[in-house]
Design a protein around this motif. Structure first.
Motif, short mmCIF file in Angstrom:
data_model
loop_
_atom_site.label_atom_id
_atom_site.label_comp_id
_atom_site.label_asym_id
_atom_site.label_seq_id
_atom_site.Cartn_x
_atom_site.Cartn_y
_atom_site.Cartn_z
N LEU A 114 0.78 -1.22 -0.01
CA LEU A 114 -0.03 0.11 0.01
C LEU A 114 0.89 1.24 -0.03
N ILE A 115 2.03 1.38 0.70
CA ILE A 115 2.94 2.39 0.89
C ILE A 115 3.36 2.57 -0.47
N GLY A 116 4.00 1.53 -0.99
CA GLY A 116 4.49 1.45 -2.31
C GLY A 116 3.83 2.44 -3.52
N ARG A 117 2.33 2.23 -3.27
CA ARG A 117 1.73 2.74 -4.44
C ARG A 117 0.96 3.94 -4.27
N SER A 118 1.25 4.61 -2.92
CA SER A 118 0.56 5.83 -2.59
C SER A 118 1.61 6.99 -2.52
N ARG A 119 0.92 8.20 -2.32
CA ARG A 119 1.65 9.31 -2.30
C ARG A 119 1.05 10.21 -1.03
N ARG A 120 -0.38 10.04 -0.67
CA ARG A 120 -0.95 10.70 0.23
C ARG A 120 -1.63 9.49 1.44
N LEU A 121 -1.15 9.55 2.46
CA LEU A 121 -1.53 8.27 3.33
C LEU A 121 -2.13 9.12 4.71
N ALA A 122 -3.12 8.53 5.38
CA ALA A 122 -3.62 8.54 6.76
C ALA A 122 -3.01 7.31 7.52
N VAL A 123 -2.52 7.79 8.78
CA VAL A 123 -1.75 6.68 9.75
C VAL A 123 -2.50 6.99 11.19
N LEU A 124 -3.47 5.82 11.40
CA LEU A 124 -4.24 6.07 12.78
C LEU A 124 -3.45 5.52 13.89
N ALA A 142 -12.99 11.21 0.05
CA ALA A 142 -13.40 12.52 -0.55
C ALA A 142 -12.51 13.62 -1.02
N LEU A 143 -11.23 13.50 -0.22
CA LEU A 143 -10.27 14.29 -0.29
C LEU A 143 -8.89 13.84 -0.89
N GLY A 144 -9.18 12.72 -1.47
CA GLY A 144 -8.04 12.13 -2.54
C GLY A 144 -6.74 11.42 -1.62
N VAL A 145 -6.99 10.84 -0.44
CA VAL A 145 -6.16 10.08 0.27
C VAL A 145 -6.12 8.59 -0.33
N ASP A 146 -4.91 8.33 -0.43
CA ASP A 146 -4.43 7.03 -1.37
C ASP A 146 -5.07 5.86 -0.34
N THR A 255 -12.97 15.65 11.95
CA THR A 255 -12.72 16.87 11.35
C THR A 255 -11.57 17.41 11.24
N ALA A 256 -10.44 17.18 12.21
CA ALA A 256 -9.31 17.58 12.07
C ALA A 256 -8.46 16.68 10.94
N GLY A 257 -8.78 15.54 10.77
CA GLY A 257 -8.45 14.72 9.52
C GLY A 257 -8.90 15.43 8.00
N ALA A 258 -10.14 15.96 8.11
CA ALA A 258 -10.75 16.46 6.94
C ALA A 258 -9.86 17.65 6.46
N ILE A 259 -9.34 18.55 7.66
CA ILE A 259 -8.97 19.78 7.28
C ILE A 259 -7.67 19.51 6.77
N THR A 260 -6.81 18.45 7.66
CA THR A 260 -5.34 18.11 7.15
C THR A 260 -5.46 17.47 5.56
N PHE A 261 -6.21 16.74 5.39
CA PHE A 261 -6.34 16.14 4.07
C PHE A 261 -6.61 17.14 3.01
N HIS A 262 -7.44 17.88 3.40
CA HIS A 262 -7.58 19.05 2.33
C HIS A 262 -6.20 19.83 2.02
N ALA A 263 -5.51 20.01 3.07
CA ALA A 263 -4.16 20.84 2.98
C ALA A 263 -3.07 19.88 2.03
N LEU A 264 -3.27 18.51 2.22
CA LEU A 264 -2.53 17.64 1.47
C LEU A 264 -2.56 18.03 -0.27
N SER A 265 -3.72 18.32 -0.33
CA SER A 265 -4.21 18.67 -2.01
C SER A 265 -3.62 19.91 -2.46
N GLY A 266 -3.23 20.53 -1.66
CA GLY A 266 -2.52 22.05 -2.09
C GLY A 266 -3.34 22.75 -2.91
N THR A 267 -4.88 22.63 -2.69
CA THR A 267 -5.89 23.56 -3.25
C THR A 267 -6.56 24.42 -2.46
N TRP A 268 -6.06 24.74 -1.32
CA TRP A 268 -6.82 25.52 -0.36
C TRP A 268 -6.24 27.06 -0.51
#
Length: 268
Positions: A114-124, A142-146, A255-268
């Motif tokens: 999974l790590i090898g084919r991804s660029r954006r990941l959430a780790v819990l 919704a926010l493009g996490v791989d 909620t915190a995850g959503a805000i941060t995932f959006h920041a990963l996209s560079g579109t904010w």
């Protein structure tokens, strides 16, 4: 569509997969657990049907099952139909959404794959609440996490409540387990990831200053209340915080995850 089969007897063994879900809907390694993937409602059932999980059967009131005619076209599994009272007595509670589907689990994904084919990941870490877990998966989709990596203390993302709250997106966002925690964060660095630990600590970087939209990034999120352990934060490359108004010390983890995932996209 799937073959419709009328169910009028509450004890009919053909619907045992759906029986008493308030107790029997458990991980396979827990008492009474069958470990099935269970979807509730037309939208979530459609997503289960489109997922890699092998569907065993559907069960619902006729109107809801008929709404799934297109999604079940060519599907060679039974669609059990009952009135709302019989269905409630089988399931163990009244189901407002009117239809369920059950599926078998698939093989576990290797985290290195999974790590090898991804660029954006959430780790819990320590996400034990099924609703928070489901909401995190919905936000990730919704926010493009791989994908999602599950560290120590996380609940089962395929538990019925998590599937429901995620609106079925937990069935399409790939996830893997990190068995050695937090040592397995090294797997991310080996693939060129920067690990950002989300924490309200005052000495952490503001989210806008952390440049999370550059390169491969994994966002580390902790449990509601205590947050990330000190060990997890120390194992990360950078500690990041979401600035908040005075008097508010934290956000819900989803909620915190959503805000941060959006920041990963560079579109904010």
């Amino acid at each position: 569509m799937a073959q419709m089969v009328e169910i009028s007897d509450v004890v009919d063994p053909r619907v045992d997969d759906f029986r008493d879900l308030s107790r029997a809907d458990r991980r396979p390694d827990r008492p009474g657990g069958r470990g099935l993937v269970i979807a509730e409602g037309v939208v979530v059932v459609e997503r289960l049907l489109a997922s890699p999980y092998p569907v065993r059967a559907l069960f619902g009131v006729r109107r809801r099952v008929e709404e799934l005619a297109e999604a079940t076209a060519g599907l060679d599994v039974p669609a059990y139909v009952a009135d709302a009272d019989v269905m409630a007595r089988v399931v163990g509670f009244h189901l407002n959404r009117g239809v369920l589907a059950v599926a078998d689990r698939t093989s576990v994904i290797d985290p290195v794959e999974l790590i090898g084919r991804s660029r954006r990941l959430a780790v819990l870490e320590g996400i034990g609440d099924h609703e928070n877990l489901g909401a995190l998966f919905r936000n990730a989709a919704a926010l493009g996490v791989d994908g999602v990596l599950l560290g120590a203390g996380c609940s089962d993302p395929l538990y019925r409540r998590s599937v429901r709250v995620s609106m079925g997106h937990v069935l399409r966002v790939p996830f893997a387990h990190l068995d050695s925690w937090p040592a397995d964060l090294k797997l991310l660095r080996d693939e060129g990831f920067r690990v950002a630990a989300l924490t309200p600590r005052g000495d952490s970087k503001r989210l806008r200053e952390a440049e999370l939209d550059e390169g491969k990034v994994a966002v580390l999120l902790g449990s509601e209340g205590p947050g990330l352990t000190d060990e997890a934060i120390e194992a990360a490359d950078v500690a990041v915080r979401i600035p908040m108004a005075e008097g508010v010390d934290s956000l819900n983890v989803a909620t915190a995850g959503a805000i941060t995932f959006h920041a990963l996209s560079g579109t904010w």
